[in-house]
Design a protein around this motif. Structure first.
Motif, short mmCIF file in Angstrom:
data_model
loop_
_atom_site.label_atom_id
_atom_site.label_comp_id
_atom_site.label_asym_id
_atom_site.label_seq_id
_atom_site.Cartn_x
_atom_site.Cartn_y
_atom_site.Cartn_z
N VAL A 86 1.71 -36.35 -15.01
CA VAL A 86 1.58 -37.38 -14.06
C VAL A 86 0.08 -37.29 -13.71
CG1 VAL A 86 2.03 -38.27 -11.59
CG2 VAL A 86 3.85 -37.24 -12.94
N ASP A 87 -0.63 -38.34 -13.68
CA ASP A 87 -2.13 -38.02 -13.75
C ASP A 87 -2.61 -37.60 -12.17
OD1 ASP A 87 -2.81 -39.08 -16.02
OD2 ASP A 87 -2.96 -41.22 -15.47
N SER A 88 -3.38 -36.46 -12.07
CA SER A 88 -3.79 -35.97 -10.99
C SER A 88 -4.69 -36.88 -9.98
CB SER A 88 -4.59 -34.77 -11.27
OG SER A 88 -5.60 -35.03 -11.73
N GLY A 89 -4.61 -37.04 -8.94
CA GLY A 89 -5.52 -37.85 -7.99
C GLY A 89 -4.66 -39.15 -7.50
N GLY A 129 -3.74 -35.96 0.57
CA GLY A 129 -2.60 -36.76 -0.17
C GLY A 129 -2.72 -37.16 -1.57
N ARG A 130 -3.59 -36.44 -2.14
CA ARG A 130 -4.13 -36.94 -3.24
C ARG A 130 -3.39 -35.83 -4.47
NH1 ARG A 130 -5.77 -41.89 -4.13
NH2 ARG A 130 -6.91 -42.70 -2.79
N LEU A 131 -2.79 -36.13 -5.30
CA LEU A 131 -2.03 -35.15 -6.19
C LEU A 131 -3.21 -34.18 -6.99
CD1 LEU A 131 0.65 -34.12 -7.50
CD2 LEU A 131 0.01 -35.69 -9.51
N TYR A 132 -3.05 -33.02 -6.72
CA TYR A 132 -3.78 -31.84 -7.22
C TYR A 132 -3.32 -30.99 -8.42
CZ TYR A 132 -6.78 -27.79 -7.37
OH TYR A 132 -7.82 -26.95 -7.57
N TYR A 133 -1.73 -30.95 -8.26
CA TYR A 133 -1.22 -30.19 -9.12
C TYR A 133 0.30 -30.49 -9.32
CZ TYR A 133 0.76 -25.77 -11.10
OH TYR A 133 1.61 -24.84 -12.14
N HIS A 134 0.68 -30.49 -10.45
CA HIS A 134 1.89 -31.04 -10.94
C HIS A 134 2.49 -30.01 -12.16
CE1 HIS A 134 5.15 -33.84 -12.98
NE2 HIS A 134 5.65 -33.17 -12.00
N ALA A 188 -3.11 -23.09 -5.76
CA ALA A 188 -3.20 -23.17 -4.29
C ALA A 188 -4.66 -22.57 -4.11
CB ALA A 188 -2.01 -22.76 -3.53
N GLU A 189 -4.86 -21.46 -4.70
CA GLU A 189 -6.11 -20.82 -4.29
C GLU A 189 -7.22 -21.74 -4.84
OE1 GLU A 189 -5.26 -17.18 -6.49
OE2 GLU A 189 -4.26 -16.10 -4.70
N LEU A 190 -7.11 -22.22 -5.65
CA LEU A 190 -8.46 -23.13 -6.27
C LEU A 190 -8.51 -24.34 -5.54
CD1 LEU A 190 -7.83 -23.16 -10.19
CD2 LEU A 190 -9.74 -22.29 -9.11
N LEU A 191 -7.30 -24.79 -5.00
CA LEU A 191 -7.24 -25.99 -4.04
C LEU A 191 -8.33 -25.75 -2.59
CD1 LEU A 191 -6.38 -28.87 -3.03
CD2 LEU A 191 -4.35 -27.90 -2.39
N ASN A 241 -11.98 -27.51 -8.88
CA ASN A 241 -11.07 -28.48 -9.89
C ASN A 241 -9.64 -27.68 -9.96
OD1 ASN A 241 -13.37 -30.21 -10.07
ND2 ASN A 241 -13.93 -29.33 -11.65
N ALA A 242 -8.62 -28.80 -10.10
CA ALA A 242 -7.25 -28.19 -10.53
C ALA A 242 -7.42 -27.30 -11.73
CB ALA A 242 -6.70 -29.48 -10.70
N PRO A 243 -6.33 -26.59 -12.05
CA PRO A 243 -6.33 -25.48 -12.97
C PRO A 243 -6.00 -26.59 -14.31
CG PRO A 243 -4.55 -25.29 -11.73
CD PRO A 243 -5.28 -26.13 -11.04
#
Length: 185
Positions: free
Chosen positions: A9-12, A131-136, A158-161, A166-168
């Motif tokens: 699923v695309d991030s963001g 509310g934007r997807l960061y990690y899936h 979560a630590e990066l968020l 940027n998301a891993p």
């Protein structure tokens, strides 16, 4: 039990506006659960061996995430007459038995699972404060036995968020039992 993996699923993408019910029948909107830094939405259930293996980690990680400003919500898409172990009474029992201290919600229509393109239990989605997807991705690198985990992936994300990074990448899919889809009339 059919083993499946979560799909990319695309991030963001924006978290869908979804209202679900808790085990007491109260309405809960996902947006209302956003923490200062974000929200983890975990599609899961009571009977899948993959979900059962991950529940203790999910509960423990939810406490860590809460301290970081990220709330957690579990969503059960398997409210299905053929799976009473995932019904509302069983959910209430598991909340008490496992000490789940975050909302465990019923997706009785499976609209939430469809909106998220959830495929399996567990299937994890972490959103930022907007509310934007960061990690899936998966919780860690070994679902079956916590003692054999060599890489924590959810907490690292979560630590990066929280740090504004940027998301891993890559984000590895979760694996689990397929969602028990109801026939659509």
């Amino acid at each position: 039990m059919a083993l499946v993996a979560s799909i990319h699923v695309d991030s963001g993408w924006q978290m869908p506006e979804i209202n679900l019910k808790d085990v007491d029948g109260s309405d809960v909107s996902l947006a209302s659960q956003l923490g200062e830094k974000g929200l983890l939405v975990a599609f899961t259930c009571n009977h899948c061996p993959y979900a059962i293996a991950v529940w203790p980690r999910l509960i423990r990680h939810a406490a860590t995430l809460r301290k970081m400003g990220i709330n957690t919500v579990a969503v059960n898409p398997n409210i299905h007459p053929d799976y009473p172990a995932d019904g509302l009474p069983a959910m209430a029992e598991k909340i008490a038995e496992w000490g789940i201290d975050f909302p465990y919600l019923a997706d009785e229509t499976q609209d939430a699972a469809r909106a998220f393109d959830a495929q399996c239990t567990p299937d994890l989605y972490m959103f930022n404060a907007d509310g934007r997807l960061y990690y899936h991705g998966r919780i860690d690198d070994y679902w079956k036995s916590e003692e054999q985990v060599t890489r924590e992936e959810l907490i690292a994300a979560a630590e990066l968020l929280v740090a504004g990074e940027n998301a891993p990448q890559p984000q590895h899919p979760t694996i689990g039992c397929s969602i028990k889809w109801k026939e659509i009339d």
